[in-house]
Motif scaffolding. Structure first.
Motif, PDB file in Angstrom:
ATOM      1  N   TYR A   1       0.763  -1.228   0.000  1.00 27.90           N
ATOM      2  CA  TYR A   1       0.000   0.000   0.000  1.00 27.90           C
ATOM      3  C   TYR A   1       0.807   1.298   0.000  1.00 27.90           C
ATOM      4  O   TYR A   1       0.246   2.358  -0.262  1.00 27.90           O
ATOM      5  N   SER A   2       2.093   1.247   0.324  1.00 28.82           N
ATOM      6  CA  SER A   2       2.832   2.501   0.489  1.00 28.82           C
ATOM      7  C   SER A   2       2.903   3.306  -0.798  1.00 28.82           C
ATOM      8  O   SER A   2       2.692   4.527  -0.786  1.00 28.82           O
ATOM      9  N   HIS A   3       3.176   2.645  -1.920  1.00 24.25           N
ATOM     10  CA  HIS A   3       3.231   3.360  -3.193  1.00 24.25           C
ATOM     11  C   HIS A   3       1.847   3.913  -3.551  1.00 24.25           C
ATOM     12  O   HIS A   3       1.723   5.048  -4.017  1.00 24.25           O
ATOM     13  N   LEU A   4       0.811   3.124  -3.302  1.00 20.16           N
ATOM     14  CA  LEU A   4      -0.558   3.570  -3.558  1.00 20.16           C
ATOM     15  C   LEU A   4      -0.884   4.803  -2.727  1.00 20.16           C
ATOM     16  O   LEU A   4      -1.499   5.758  -3.217  1.00 20.16           O
ATOM     17  N   LEU A   5      -0.455   4.805  -1.480  1.00 16.24           N
ATOM     18  CA  LEU A   5      -0.739   5.934  -0.598  1.00 16.24           C
ATOM     19  C   LEU A   5       0.004   7.189  -1.051  1.00 16.24           C
ATOM     20  O   LEU A   5      -0.560   8.289  -1.053  1.00 16.24           O
ATOM     21  N   ILE A   6       1.247   7.033  -1.462  1.00 18.59           N
ATOM     22  CA  ILE A   6       2.010   8.169  -1.971  1.00 18.59           C
ATOM     23  C   ILE A   6       1.300   8.766  -3.193  1.00 18.59           C
ATOM     24  O   ILE A   6       1.151   9.985  -3.322  1.00 18.59           O
ATOM     25  N   ASN A   7       0.844   7.900  -4.098  1.00 18.81           N
ATOM     26  CA  ASN A   7       0.107   8.378  -5.275  1.00 18.81           C
ATOM     27  C   ASN A   7      -1.192   9.071  -4.882  1.00 18.81           C
ATOM     28  O   ASN A   7      -1.591  10.072  -5.482  1.00 18.81           O
ATOM     29  N   HIS A   8      -1.854   8.510  -3.897  1.00 19.30           N
ATOM     30  CA  HIS A   8      -3.110   9.066  -3.401  1.00 19.30           C
ATOM     31  C   HIS A   8      -2.882  10.485  -2.875  1.00 19.30           C
ATOM     32  O   HIS A   8      -3.654  11.402  -3.175  1.00 19.30           O
ATOM     33  N   ILE A   9      -1.825  10.661  -2.114  1.00 17.38           N
ATOM     34  CA  ILE A   9      -1.501  11.975  -1.570  1.00 17.38           C
ATOM     35  C   ILE A   9      -1.151  12.939  -2.697  1.00 17.38           C
ATOM     36  O   ILE A   9      -1.582  14.096  -2.700  1.00 17.38           O
ATOM     37  N   ALA A  10      -0.378  12.461  -3.669  1.00 14.61           N
ATOM     38  CA  ALA A  10       0.000  13.307  -4.809  1.00 14.61           C
ATOM     39  C   ALA A  10      -1.237  13.776  -5.565  1.00 14.61           C
ATOM     40  O   ALA A  10      -1.377  14.965  -5.883  1.00 14.61           O
ATOM     41  N   TYR A  11      -2.132  12.843  -5.851  1.00 10.53           N
ATOM     42  CA  TYR A  11      -3.341  13.189  -6.617  1.00 10.53           C
ATOM     43  C   TYR A  11      -4.198  14.191  -5.859  1.00 10.53           C
ATOM     44  O   TYR A  11      -4.646  15.194  -6.416  1.00 10.53           O
ATOM     45  N   ASN A  12      -4.445  13.918  -4.582  1.00  6.15           N
ATOM     46  CA  ASN A  12      -5.272  14.827  -3.788  1.00  6.15           C
ATOM     47  C   ASN A  12      -4.653  16.219  -3.706  1.00  6.15           C
ATOM     48  O   ASN A  12      -5.355  17.226  -3.730  1.00  6.15           O
ATOM     49  N   SER A  13      -3.322  16.260  -3.635  1.00  3.48           N
ATOM     50  CA  SER A  13      -2.634  17.537  -3.485  1.00  3.48           C
ATOM     51  C   SER A  13      -2.708  18.373  -4.761  1.00  3.48           C
ATOM     52  O   SER A  13      -2.988  19.578  -4.707  1.00  3.48           O
ATOM     53  N   ILE A  14      -2.473  17.741  -5.923  1.00  5.49           N
ATOM     54  CA  ILE A  14      -2.533  18.530  -7.157  1.00  5.49           C
ATOM     55  C   ILE A  14      -3.964  18.950  -7.459  1.00  5.49           C
ATOM     56  O   ILE A  14      -4.185  20.000  -8.067  1.00  5.49           O
ATOM     57  N   GLN A  15      -4.936  18.167  -7.017  1.00  4.28           N
ATOM     58  CA  GLN A  15      -6.331  18.570  -7.196  1.00  4.28           C
ATOM     59  C   GLN A  15      -6.642  19.827  -6.385  1.00  4.28           C
ATOM     60  O   GLN A  15      -7.558  20.575  -6.727  1.00  4.28           O
ATOM     61  N   LYS A  16      -5.879  20.047  -5.319  1.00 11.66           N
ATOM     62  CA  LYS A  16      -6.053  21.245  -4.499  1.00 11.66           C
ATOM     63  C   LYS A  16      -5.105  22.359  -4.935  1.00 11.66           C
ATOM     64  O   LYS A  16      -4.949  23.357  -4.234  1.00 11.66           O
TER      65      LYS A  16
END
Length: 203
Positions: free
Chosen positions: A37-52
């Motif tokens: 899950y760690s890579h998935l979580l990093i991607n999740h954070i990246a996506y949420n951040s650029i959306q903001k």
């Protein structure tokens, strides 16, 4: 506290719970006991951040820049505004080119302006000064494009870091992590010597 924040991931349902309000001025470490899950979580954070519209510096020692872009594109295609989604299999084999163009056009400005990705092909990790150079380059890019500095730093593949000296390569992970964490903690508290703090997430 000067100690890094440790986040244990044991269930994918925990991801959304902990990606809201990542502490700034600290190094948050993702400890993935299952190795999934760690890579998935990093991607999740990246996506949420650029959306903001946050400036994201993403450093990956695990995946190529192209792979990361495709993963984020796949994630964006799941938005309710699109009739279908693009899986990673779709994106790496034959896929709907019209849907791809639609999804890409919808998010390309976020990718280009708010996301800076460095992978293992861009640099040879030898010491903290390599990260110093990357941080500086990304900061200049973001200031030119958005008028803001780096706002969140994501590092995927911390276990692959090493330290090279003129005489030898240090492979002892305790020594390596101590040096890198000291540097990253300093950067989180005072990014590039400025009186500003940023969140840093490593996995």
């Amino acid at each position: 506290s000067d100690n890094p924040l440790i986040v244990h991931i044991s269930d994918i349902e925990e991801v959304d719970k902990i990606t809201i309000g990542i502490p700034t001025g600290k190094v948050t470490t993702i400890v993935d006991m299952n190795g999934k899950y760690s890579h998935l979580l990093i991607n999740h954070i990246a996506y949420n951040s650029i959306q903001k519209s946050l400036n994201v510096l993403y450093i990956s020692l695990n995946q190529s820049k192209r792979h990361i872009y495709l993963e984020l594109l796949s994630r964006h295609s799941c938005d309710d505004k699109f009739n279908n989604s693009l899986s990673m299999k779709d994106l790496t084999t034959k896929f709907n080119e019209r849907l791809y163009a639609t999804v890409y056009d919808d998010i390309k400005d976020k990718f280009l302006n708010y996301l800076s990705i460095y992978d293992a092909n861009n640099f040879n990790v030898q010491n903290v000064f390599v990260f110093q150079r990357i941080f500086t380059e990304a900061d200049i890019k973001f200031r030119d494009l958005t008028g803001k500095s780096v706002e969140i730093i994501l590092i995927d593949g911390i276990s692959k870091l090493r330290i090279d000296t003129l005489r030898k390569t240090i492979t002892n992970h305790r020594v390596i992590e101590k040096e890198y964490y000291m540097f990253l903690n300093d950067m989180a508290n005072k990014f590039l010597g400025e009186n500003v703090s940023v969140p840093i997430v490593v996995s």
